[in-house]
Scaffold this motif. Structure first.
Motif, PDB file in Angstrom:
ATOM      1  N   ASP A 164       0.854  -1.188   0.000  1.00  6.10           N
ATOM      2  CA  ASP A 164       0.000   0.000   0.000  1.00  6.10           C
ATOM      3  C   ASP A 164       0.886   1.233   0.000  1.00  6.10           C
ATOM      4  O   ASP A 164       2.023   1.206   0.508  1.00  6.10           O
ATOM      5  N   TYR A 165       0.393   2.289  -0.568  1.00  7.76           N
ATOM      6  CA  TYR A 165       1.041   3.600  -0.464  1.00  7.76           C
ATOM      7  C   TYR A 165      -0.044   4.664  -0.559  1.00  7.76           C
ATOM      8  O   TYR A 165      -0.989   4.537  -1.330  1.00  7.76           O
ATOM      9  N   PHE A 166       0.099   5.684   0.271  1.00  8.12           N
ATOM     10  CA  PHE A 166      -0.946   6.711   0.371  1.00  8.12           C
ATOM     11  C   PHE A 166      -0.350   7.948   1.019  1.00  8.12           C
ATOM     12  O   PHE A 166       0.699   7.897   1.683  1.00  8.12           O
ATOM     13  N   MET A 167      -1.040   9.053   0.838  1.00  9.93           N
ATOM     14  CA  MET A 167      -0.579  10.312   1.409  1.00  9.93           C
ATOM     15  C   MET A 167      -1.087  10.479   2.835  1.00  9.93           C
ATOM     16  O   MET A 167      -2.209  10.087   3.167  1.00  9.93           O
ATOM     17  N   ILE A 168      -0.215  11.042   3.677  1.00 11.97           N
ATOM     18  CA  ILE A 168      -0.605  11.487   5.017  1.00 11.97           C
ATOM     19  C   ILE A 168      -0.404  13.005   5.020  1.00 11.97           C
ATOM     20  O   ILE A 168       0.734  13.482   5.048  1.00 11.97           O
ATOM     21  N   GLY A 169      -1.504  13.721   4.935  1.00 12.62           N
ATOM     22  CA  GLY A 169      -1.394  15.171   4.796  1.00 12.62           C
ATOM     23  C   GLY A 169      -0.882  15.522   3.407  1.00 12.62           C
ATOM     24  O   GLY A 169      -1.036  14.769   2.435  1.00 12.62           O
ATOM     25  N   ASP A 170      -0.222  16.683   3.308  1.00 14.32           N
ATOM     26  CA  ASP A 170       0.243  17.179   2.012  1.00 14.32           C
ATOM     27  C   ASP A 170       1.688  16.792   1.705  1.00 14.32           C
ATOM     28  O   ASP A 170       2.111  16.867   0.546  1.00 14.32           O
ATOM     29  N   GLU A 171       2.475  16.396   2.731  1.00 16.15           N
ATOM     30  CA  GLU A 171       3.906  16.211   2.515  1.00 16.15           C
ATOM     31  C   GLU A 171       4.390  14.772   2.665  1.00 16.15           C
ATOM     32  O   GLU A 171       5.420  14.417   2.083  1.00 16.15           O
ATOM     33  N   TRP A 172       3.690  13.962   3.442  1.00 14.38           N
ATOM     34  CA  TRP A 172       4.225  12.635   3.771  1.00 14.38           C
ATOM     35  C   TRP A 172       3.598  11.548   2.894  1.00 14.38           C
ATOM     36  O   TRP A 172       2.381  11.449   2.754  1.00 14.38           O
ATOM     37  N   LEU A 173       4.462  10.735   2.331  1.00 15.40           N
ATOM     38  CA  LEU A 173       4.044   9.543   1.597  1.00 15.40           C
ATOM     39  C   LEU A 173       4.274   8.325   2.492  1.00 15.40           C
ATOM     40  O   LEU A 173       5.388   8.106   2.982  1.00 15.40           O
ATOM     41  N   ALA A 174       3.216   7.548   2.738  1.00 13.92           N
ATOM     42  CA  ALA A 174       3.334   6.320   3.539  1.00 13.92           C
ATOM     43  C   ALA A 174       3.446   5.117   2.611  1.00 13.92           C
ATOM     44  O   ALA A 174       2.774   5.043   1.568  1.00 13.92           O
ATOM     45  N   ILE A 175       4.313   4.187   2.981  1.00  8.78           N
ATOM     46  CA  ILE A 175       4.541   2.972   2.188  1.00  8.78           C
ATOM     47  C   ILE A 175       4.486   1.772   3.132  1.00  8.78           C
ATOM     48  O   ILE A 175       5.105   1.791   4.202  1.00  8.78           O
ATOM     49  N   ALA A 176       3.775   0.740   2.720  1.00  9.80           N
ATOM     50  CA  ALA A 176       3.684  -0.464   3.555  1.00  9.80           C
ATOM     51  C   ALA A 176       3.751  -1.703   2.671  1.00  9.80           C
ATOM     52  O   ALA A 176       3.146  -1.753   1.599  1.00  9.80           O
ATOM     53  N   VAL A 177       4.485  -2.691   3.144  1.00 14.81           N
ATOM     54  CA  VAL A 177       4.528  -4.010   2.512  1.00 14.81           C
ATOM     55  C   VAL A 177       4.366  -5.042   3.622  1.00 14.81           C
ATOM     56  O   VAL A 177       5.049  -4.961   4.651  1.00 14.81           O
ATOM     57  N   GLY A 178       3.442  -5.994   3.437  1.00 13.48           N
ATOM     58  CA  GLY A 178       3.184  -6.969   4.494  1.00 13.48           C
ATOM     59  C   GLY A 178       3.054  -8.383   3.975  1.00 13.48           C
ATOM     60  O   GLY A 178       2.789  -8.624   2.796  1.00 13.48           O
ATOM     61  N   ASP A 179       3.217  -9.330   4.893  1.00 12.34           N
ATOM     62  CA  ASP A 179       3.154 -10.753   4.566  1.00 12.34           C
ATOM     63  C   ASP A 179       2.492 -11.475   5.734  1.00 12.34           C
ATOM     64  O   ASP A 179       3.067 -11.602   6.817  1.00 12.34           O
ATOM     65  N   VAL A 180       1.268 -11.939   5.505  1.00 13.13           N
ATOM     66  CA  VAL A 180       0.499 -12.625   6.547  1.00 13.13           C
ATOM     67  C   VAL A 180       0.900 -14.092   6.613  1.00 13.13           C
ATOM     68  O   VAL A 180       1.207 -14.713   5.588  1.00 13.13           O
ATOM     69  N   SER A 181       0.894 -14.669   7.812  1.00 10.01           N
ATOM     70  CA  SER A 181       1.164 -16.099   7.963  1.00 10.01           C
ATOM     71  C   SER A 181       0.109 -16.912   7.224  1.00 10.01           C
ATOM     72  O   SER A 181      -1.074 -16.596   7.238  1.00 10.01           O
ATOM     73  N   GLY A 182       0.559 -17.984   6.583  1.00 13.97           N
ATOM     74  CA  GLY A 182      -0.373 -18.840   5.861  1.00 13.97           C
ATOM     75  C   GLY A 182      -0.677 -18.308   4.471  1.00 13.97           C
ATOM     76  O   GLY A 182      -0.129 -17.305   4.021  1.00 13.97           O
ATOM     77  N   LYS A 183      -1.582 -19.035   3.783  1.00 11.46           N
ATOM     78  CA  LYS A 183      -1.973 -18.669   2.432  1.00 11.46           C
ATOM     79  C   LYS A 183      -3.464 -18.905   2.283  1.00 11.46           C
ATOM     80  O   LYS A 183      -4.122 -19.461   3.150  1.00 11.46           O
ATOM     81  N   GLY A 184      -4.008 -18.489   1.138  1.00  8.24           N
ATOM     82  CA  GLY A 184      -5.402 -18.741   0.844  1.00  8.24           C
ATOM     83  C   GLY A 184      -6.340 -17.752   1.506  1.00  8.24           C
ATOM     84  O   GLY A 184      -5.962 -16.644   1.891  1.00  8.24           O
ATOM     85  N   VAL A 185      -7.601 -18.174   1.661  1.00  4.92           N
ATOM     86  CA  VAL A 185      -8.660 -17.275   2.131  1.00  4.92           C
ATOM     87  C   VAL A 185      -8.406 -16.743   3.544  1.00  4.92           C
ATOM     88  O   VAL A 185      -8.550 -15.536   3.783  1.00  4.92           O
ATOM     89  N   PRO A 186      -8.049 -17.580   4.550  1.00 11.94           N
ATOM     90  CA  PRO A 186      -7.806 -17.022   5.890  1.00 11.94           C
ATOM     91  C   PRO A 186      -6.732 -15.947   5.884  1.00 11.94           C
ATOM     92  O   PRO A 186      -6.877 -14.900   6.528  1.00 11.94           O
ATOM     93  N   ALA A 187      -5.630 -16.203   5.158  1.00 13.11           N
ATOM     94  CA  ALA A 187      -4.557 -15.214   5.090  1.00 13.11           C
ATOM     95  C   ALA A 187      -5.036 -13.944   4.402  1.00 13.11           C
ATOM     96  O   ALA A 187      -4.693 -12.827   4.809  1.00 13.11           O
TER      97      ALA A 187
END
Length: 448
Positions: A247-270
């Motif tokens: 994900d990436y999105f703006m926080i206010g006018d100056e800050w760019l937020a960046i996130a990368v994540g990895d949930v345990s497991g795979k498929g629908v629950p994950a």
């Protein structure tokens, strides 16, 4: 055990009654049936006994007096039961009229008593009565017509199954043939319902995949700061839906937020926990605070109601688009790199545990200032833990060498390069995990 009908007067009338019920002998008349009953023997056997195999030479048929038998055809994948037959039905009837190889095996499903009708007895009766011969020919023609109806019903059911319009009632013509094709119809019906269920499941999973993909950002409105960076990302789920996210999105006018994540497991629950984690992180980030404070609050919320004990590794960063200030915090996530102009590579380590396991950890962050021309690269362990056919892993070292060896300065090209290198390394091996990559190029304030 075999006995002679002529010596079993108490069974004679029963045998005649069964012969009269069998359509194959409808044209014989009482005299012909009496002669047939007196010239044939009765065989008995326990369940599991096979009377003849497919391909055996045959010159007799069996009329079932008691019990039930299965008709079994050998295929490339094994023996298949195509029909079951019971009292009053004839099996192997073609061999009673012509010496031909058996087209199927016949096996007792229960203790059985069978009237063995020899070809020689049939020929003797036919020689005495031409009308009887014509009746037999007519009956065989009727059987062939009935078989055509069965094939037509199966063809219709198969076509309907392929088109998604199958209904169980299409097999009623098979079920109405006493026990003959009932088991086959039931087997086809069960198979059809399983295929239909899997097809519906796959449709639902494709819809879930499309919904999940729609959540991922495609563009960002950074206003007057838009020309100060370029960003690109891609996710390849190991299954139809995955537990990775970016994900990436703006926080206010100056800050760019960046996130990368990895949930345990795979498929629908994950995928479900991934969606929750992404929304929690985004909501908390927009409330303000440093990268470390945001991860700390997100972890507390995810751990609060998590009876399944799922967790997510997250790399979360904030970039000030005005000054280039870059701060990053990691919850169990280690595939984070900054590539400076000139090729210097810096790897960011893990500063805290994965989120959602337990409340209490306080996350830390690292702050630096990006130099214009710097690249930031994120990945998930689907990259480093990709397997080759010989079970070698792609590994962190290979990823580091790839990023240090004059990588492209366009984020989209860098993401494509990582994915293509992993694909070549895997040589077609199935993905063991979701593969996610994100790259950011920091341009700084541009002249003019």
């Amino acid at each position: 055990m075999t006995g002679t009908i002529a010596n079993a007067l108490d069974n004679a009338e029963t045998i005649r009654a069964f012969l009269r019920q069998s359509s194959s002998f409808a044209g014989f008349g009482d005299d012909g049936l009496d002669l047939l009953a007196k010239s044939c023997d009765v065989d008995t056997a326990d369940a599991g006994v096979t009377f003849f195999e497919q391909g055996d030479a045959g010159d007799f048929a069996y009329l079932i007096l008691d019990g039930e038998v299965s008709i079994e055809v050998s295929t490339a994948v094994g023996r298949v039961i195509v029909a079951t037959m019971g009292p009053g039905e004839l099996v192997g009837e073609i061999a009673a009229f012509a010496s031909t190889p058996r087209t199927a095996a016949v096996t007792a499903r229960s203790p059985v008593r069978l009237l063995r009708i020899e070809q020689s007895a049939i020929r003797d009766i036919m020689a005495r009565s031409p009308d009887t011969a014509m009746a037999i020919i007519a009956e065989l023609g009727s059987r062939l017509q009935g078989l055509n109806s069965t094939i037509a019903a199966l063809t219709q059911a198969t076509r309907a199954l392929a088109e998604g319009a199958f209904e169980s009632s299409m097999l009623d013509v098979l079920r109405n043939q006493a026990t003959r094709f009932r088991q086959f119809a039931d087997t086809f019906d069960a198979m059809a319902h399983e295929i239909t269920s899997k097809r519906l499941h796959n449709q639902e999973m494709r819809l879930a995949y499309e919904i999940q993909q729609s959540f991922l950002p495609k563009a960002i409105d950074a206003g007057p700061m838009a020309d100060r960076f370029t960003i690109s990302a891609a996710m390849q789920p190991a299954k139809q839906v995955g537990g990775d996210f970016f994900d990436y999105f703006m926080i206010g006018d100056e800050w760019l937020a960046i996130a990368v994540g990895d949930v345990s497991g795979k498929g629908v629950p994950a995928a479900m926990f991934m969606s929750v984690s992404r929304m929690v992180l985004k909501s908390i980030a927009r409330e303000g605070g440093s990268a470390a404070e945001i991860l700390t609050r997100a972890n507390s919320l995810l751990a609060e109601n998590n009876p399944e004990g799922m967790f997510v590794t997250i790399a979360f960063a904030r970039l000030n688009l005005k000054t280039g200030e870059f701060n990053i915090a990691s919850g169990g996530h280690e595939e984070i790199f900054v590539i400076e102009p000139g090729g210097k590579l810096e790897k960011y380590g893990v500063d805290g545990p994965a989120l959602g396991l337990f409340d209490g950890p306080v996350y830390r962050e690292k702050t630096s200032t990006l130099i214009p021309g710097a690249m930031v690269a994120f990945a998930t362990d689907g990259v480093t833990e990709a397997f080759a056919p010989d079970r070698r892993m792609f590994g962190m070292e290979q990823l580091e060498r790839l990023l240090a060896d004059n990588p492209p300065d366009d984020p989209g090209a860098l993401v494509d390069l990582i994915q293509s290198k992993v694909a070549v390394f895997a040589e077609g091996c199935p993905q063991s995990d979701d593969i996610t990559c994100l790259a950011l190029a920091w341009h700084g304030e541009r002249a003019g």
